[in-house]
Design a protein around this motif. Sequence first.
Motif: not given
Length: 340
Positions: A141-143, A167-172
């Motif tokens: 998701i991030y990192g 969508k949540k993945l992208f926003v986070d």
Amino acid sequence: MNSIVKKGAGIRFVLPPEAVTPEPSASPETDEEDKGDLPLEPRGGVANIAMAVTLGREVRQQFEAQKSRLAEYEKAGTGLVDLDPRRVRASRYANRHEASFSTAEFKDFKADLKESGGNLVPVKVRPIEAARPGEPDFELIYGHRRHRAALEEGLPLRAIVQAVDDKKLFVDMDRENRGRASLSVWEQGVMYLKALNDGLFGNQKVLAAELGLSEAVVSRAISIGSLPQEVVASFSAPVVLSYRMGLLLVDAVAKDSSGVMRRAAGIFVMNPKPDDSHVLRLLLSQPEEKPARAVRTSHLLMGKKKVGRVAVDAVGGLVVEIKLSALAPKRRESFIQAIE
């Protein structure tokens, strides 16, 4: 047994410690990707007092950030887990250009992680179904920098696991990146454009609202991320494009697209390649004077498709024009060599 519980089977869980004043090197706010060095010179008098006040404020800020992080881990429901980085893949919205992983700064970042035994600040992943046994069963998701460093150094990857939609993945991912080692504006624009093309957001206005950004910021980033490939490829790497450089190029392409593309083609064959500041000056140079009116012109054809023209001007000069899009990038250099 749900999918997240299944994913947790056999994973060693590392429970976060009680909220305590964190060491500066483990600060969630400064992350390995954003560390800055504190001044080491001896100070005295008022300077010492000022530094003490500043450090006290920073420690309080770090403590509050750590509490916020612990709350996020609790909400995720899985605490922290140590994963083999080979079990984790980048998502389709991965926004780091490959050039980001070959800089001196990234080499230093890897050395820091190796010295500390892994990433002190966790990445975030979501469980996925592996395509085949032994293939990744988690998606970032991030990192992305922390994951790449752990992968290259053979280190465990400390992570939060949470099931989220695209969508949540992208926003986070976007919000995390803006608080860490920042993306180039070109990377950000490409990322926003991809999200819009995939239909994650109805339009730029909705995307901006979801990310907590102004429409102007999103619009400008997308315009820079949409620059012609030939223009971006003129530079040593897309990540060198700053906000100012990007807007200058967007304006130049809008006013003189054919001229900018022609100058980009000229830069492509230069040997040695000019530095990035010189490339920018060349691309932004004033449009060339129009050549003398051609007295005889014929089209260059590829099958029935017009790909350029050959003209003899009024003073006997031969002008050959070929559309850059007619040649695959890997064939351009051999084409030029053939002409020479």
